[in-house]
Design an enzyme around this catalytic site. Structure first.
Site, PDB file in Angstrom:
ATOM      1  N   GLY A 222       0.821  -1.212   0.000  1.00 32.18           N
ATOM      2  CA  GLY A 222       0.000   0.000   0.000  1.00 32.18           C
ATOM      3  C   GLY A 222       0.849   1.254   0.000  1.00 32.18           C
ATOM      4  O   GLY A 222       2.028   1.222   0.364  1.00 32.18           O
ATOM      5  N   GLU A 223       0.215   2.312  -0.444  1.00 30.97           N
ATOM      6  CA  GLU A 223       0.878   3.610  -0.423  1.00 30.97           C
ATOM      7  C   GLU A 223      -0.026   4.521   0.382  1.00 30.97           C
ATOM      8  O   GLU A 223      -1.107   4.888  -0.074  1.00 30.97           O
ATOM      9  CB  GLU A 223       1.044   4.112  -1.868  1.00 30.97           C
ATOM     10  CG  GLU A 223       1.884   5.358  -2.018  1.00 30.97           C
ATOM     11  CD  GLU A 223       3.316   5.191  -1.516  1.00 30.97           C
ATOM     12  OE1 GLU A 223       3.994   4.266  -1.980  1.00 30.97           O
ATOM     13  OE2 GLU A 223       3.727   5.990  -0.648  1.00 30.97           O
TER      14      GLU A 223
ATOM     15  N   VAL B  59       3.059   1.081   2.928  1.00 29.72           N
ATOM     16  CA  VAL B  59       2.663  -0.024   3.810  1.00 29.72           C
ATOM     17  C   VAL B  59       3.317  -1.298   3.253  1.00 29.72           C
ATOM     18  O   VAL B  59       3.236  -1.568   2.054  1.00 29.72           O
ATOM     19  CB  VAL B  59       1.126  -0.184   3.869  1.00 29.72           C
ATOM     20  CG1 VAL B  59       0.739  -1.330   4.801  1.00 29.72           C
ATOM     21  CG2 VAL B  59       0.459   1.119   4.327  1.00 29.72           C
TER      22      VAL B  59
ATOM     23  N   ASP C 200     -13.557   8.008   6.943  1.00 31.66           N
ATOM     24  CA  ASP C 200     -12.998   7.725   5.611  1.00 31.66           C
ATOM     25  C   ASP C 200     -13.383   6.311   5.164  1.00 31.66           C
ATOM     26  O   ASP C 200     -12.526   5.493   4.805  1.00 31.66           O
ATOM     27  CB  ASP C 200     -11.482   7.927   5.577  1.00 31.66           C
ATOM     28  CG  ASP C 200     -10.955   8.079   4.148  1.00 31.66           C
ATOM     29  OD1 ASP C 200     -11.776   8.294   3.225  1.00 31.66           O
ATOM     30  OD2 ASP C 200      -9.734   7.996   3.946  1.00 31.66           O
TER      31      ASP C 200
HETATM   32  P1  ADP Z   1      -2.938   5.740   4.891  1.00 32.16           P
HETATM   33  O1  ADP Z   1      -3.640   5.976   6.175  1.00 32.16           O
HETATM   34  O2  ADP Z   1      -1.542   6.283   4.962  1.00 32.16           O
HETATM   35  O3  ADP Z   1      -3.729   6.179   3.703  1.00 32.16           O
HETATM   36  P2  ADP Z   1      -3.834   3.023   4.869  1.00 32.16           P
HETATM   37  O4  ADP Z   1      -3.973   2.577   6.272  1.00 32.16           O
HETATM   38  O5  ADP Z   1      -5.074   3.438   4.164  1.00 32.16           O
HETATM   39  O6  ADP Z   1      -2.739   4.165   4.744  1.00 32.16           O
HETATM   40  O7  ADP Z   1      -3.141   1.856   4.048  1.00 32.16           O
HETATM   41  C1  ADP Z   1      -2.946   1.945   2.651  1.00 32.16           C
HETATM   42  C2  ADP Z   1      -3.172   0.568   2.054  1.00 32.16           C
HETATM   43  O8  ADP Z   1      -2.242  -0.360   2.652  1.00 32.16           O
HETATM   44  C3  ADP Z   1      -4.547  -0.031   2.297  1.00 32.16           C
HETATM   45  O9  ADP Z   1      -5.467   0.390   1.305  1.00 32.16           O
HETATM   46  C4  ADP Z   1      -4.269  -1.523   2.219  1.00 32.16           C
HETATM   47  O10 ADP Z   1      -4.255  -1.988   0.880  1.00 32.16           O
HETATM   48  C5  ADP Z   1      -2.849  -1.632   2.788  1.00 32.16           C
HETATM   49  N1  ADP Z   1      -2.935  -2.004   4.208  1.00 32.16           N
HETATM   50  C6  ADP Z   1      -3.174  -1.183   5.259  1.00 32.16           C
HETATM   51  N2  ADP Z   1      -3.229  -1.863   6.413  1.00 32.16           N
HETATM   52  C7  ADP Z   1      -3.027  -3.159   6.099  1.00 32.16           C
HETATM   53  C8  ADP Z   1      -2.972  -4.388   6.854  1.00 32.16           C
HETATM   54  N3  ADP Z   1      -3.136  -4.398   8.175  1.00 32.16           N
HETATM   55  N4  ADP Z   1      -2.750  -5.534   6.174  1.00 32.16           N
HETATM   56  C9  ADP Z   1      -2.556  -5.538   4.850  1.00 32.16           C
HETATM   57  N5  ADP Z   1      -2.620  -4.428   4.082  1.00 32.16           N
HETATM   58  C10 ADP Z   1      -2.837  -3.251   4.683  1.00 32.16           C
END
Ligand code: ADP
Length: 402
Positions: A17-18, A24, A140
């Protein structure tokens, strides 16, 4: 005082993830052999110190314990070296989730059975019901923030925009700059700064509809287009259906225009195969223009749709899919498009991934986003429960979700 482990104690597997503040990663904890997700919090460009979204996420998730809310395991830091001179990174470590709903929609080509859609929606509602009962609004709700593991369990993720609310202080002024455009409720589109946890329920309606009709319900290009898309289907707001709406800052955007009727039920009836009468009834209640009449998570869980055939399937009965995160599926699709002779067919509408626009200059006549100053001064930046006053967006304006 407990010591913080360093990120060296984890083996990085790959990026999934970004996020707003960094990437991430999927990683393996060498101590326990568990798979984890590590959200990197970049500190180098922060004028204001540790990002408020990260503070909120850690503070709120630390105290939450529910099957449908992602588990925060720990916070780790990079080792301080002469090279990073103390400007290293902090990582928030979460349990690893194999998919996010946006990625899974891509992988499964949006083709979910009604019992599976009921299973996802029910879990989303259970997670939100828990948050709302604890006085937390997510702010969100969207597919990429709904995480799903291979056991079929859906969990709410990304609490960076979340905050606590106090039911006794219904006049509290929050920032208007929340919720990704396609899932943003009419009160926020009309500029409300006094709102409730019902903003999350609109998002549930949008996600449930998207799963059923296999495309986003309101894919607006900018704020103005978003309002037009919402009002074209749900009808133009007026004092009869939504008392008080005419006092909202951008109500003038709908004044003097042709008053459109509520066509939501009619719109949904075009998808009768999947949208039963009960589904349509629930969607109309979740997508109620007036937030005070919009259904709560607790009431939605009791709705007939979940208690009539086909009943929601058990999470363990959901098909197993290859790991799918929006970041990865989107990248794969972009690479596919770049390959000569690649077939774009069968791919979901790329616009589904379009971010919310923070900048209104390209959208003629669109209402300006509420400036941080409008959301009040000297507010509670840390979202402290019961803190009277206002909420202020960070100076770098980074609160508007993408
Ligand atoms: P931000 O808050 O910086 O936008 P997010 O928490 O939305 O970041 O995470 C971005 C992406 O990373 C998510 O859309 C998901 O695909 C991936 N991701 C986040 N948390 C997890 C997790 N616990 N396990 C696997 N993938 C995750």
């Amino acid at each position: 005082m407990p010591t913080i482990r360093t990120s060296d104690e984890f083996d990085r597997i790959g990026q999934v993830g970004e996020g707003t503040y960094g990437s991430v990663y999927k990683a393996k904890d060498r101590l326990t052999s568990e798979l984890v997700a590590m959200k990197k919090i970049r500190l180098t460009h922060e004028k204001e110190g540790f990002p408020i979204t990260a503070i909120r996420e850690i503070k709120l998730l630390r105290d939450m314990d529910h099957e449908n809310v992602v588990k925060l395991k720990e916070v780790v830091s990079t080792k301080e070296t002469t090279h990073n001179k103390g400007k290293g990174s902090i990582y928030i470590v979460f349990e690893f989730m194999d998919h996010d709903l946006m990625g899974l929609m891509d992988t499964a080509k949006m083709d979910f059975k009604v019992e599976q859609i009921k299973c996802f929606t029910k879990q989303l509602l259970a997670g939100l019901h828990y948050c709302h009962k604890r006085g937390i609004m997510h702010r969100d709700i969207k597919g990429s923030n709904l995480l799903i593991n291979n056991a079929g369990i859906l969990k709410l993720g990304d609490f960076g925009l979340s905050r606590s609310f106090n039911e006794k202080d219904i006049q509290y002024r929050y920032t208007n700059r929340v919720v990704t455009l396609w899932y943003r409720p009419p009160e926020l589109l009309l500029g409300a700064v006094v709102y409730s946890e019902k903003i999350d329920m609109w998002g549930v309606g949008c996600i449930m509809a998207e799963l059923l009709i296999q495309r986003p319900l309101f894919p607006g290009k900018n704020e103005k287009d978003q309002m037009e898309k919402v009002f074209a289907i749900c009808g133009t707001p007026n004092e009869t259906v939504w008392p008080g709406c005419s006092n909202l800052p951008y109500f003038n955007m709908v004044q003097g225009k042709e008053a459109l009727p509520d066509r939501l039920q009619h719109h949904l009836s075009k998808h009768q195969g999947k949208v039963s009468t009960a589904a349509s009834d629930l969607l109309c209640k979740l997508l109620h223009m007036d937030p005070t009449k919009r259904m709560s998570a607790g009431d939605a869980l009791d709705h007939d749709w979940f208690w009539t055939d086909p009943m929601p399937c058990d999470p363990s009965c959901l098909p197993r899919y290859p790991s799918s995160h929006e970041f990865v599926t989107k990248k794969r699709r972009q690479e596919g498009k770049e390959m000569p002779g690649a077939q774009p067919g069968g791919q979901p509408d790329a616009k589904r991934h379009q971010p919310a626009h923070n900048n209104h200059s390209n959208s003629k006549g669109a209402p300006p986003a509420a400036r941080p100053s409008e959301a009040g001064k000297g507010g509670d930046r840390h979202g402290g429960k019961g803190h009277a006053g206002h909420e202020r967006a960070p100076a770098n304006g980074s609160w508007r979700p993408r």
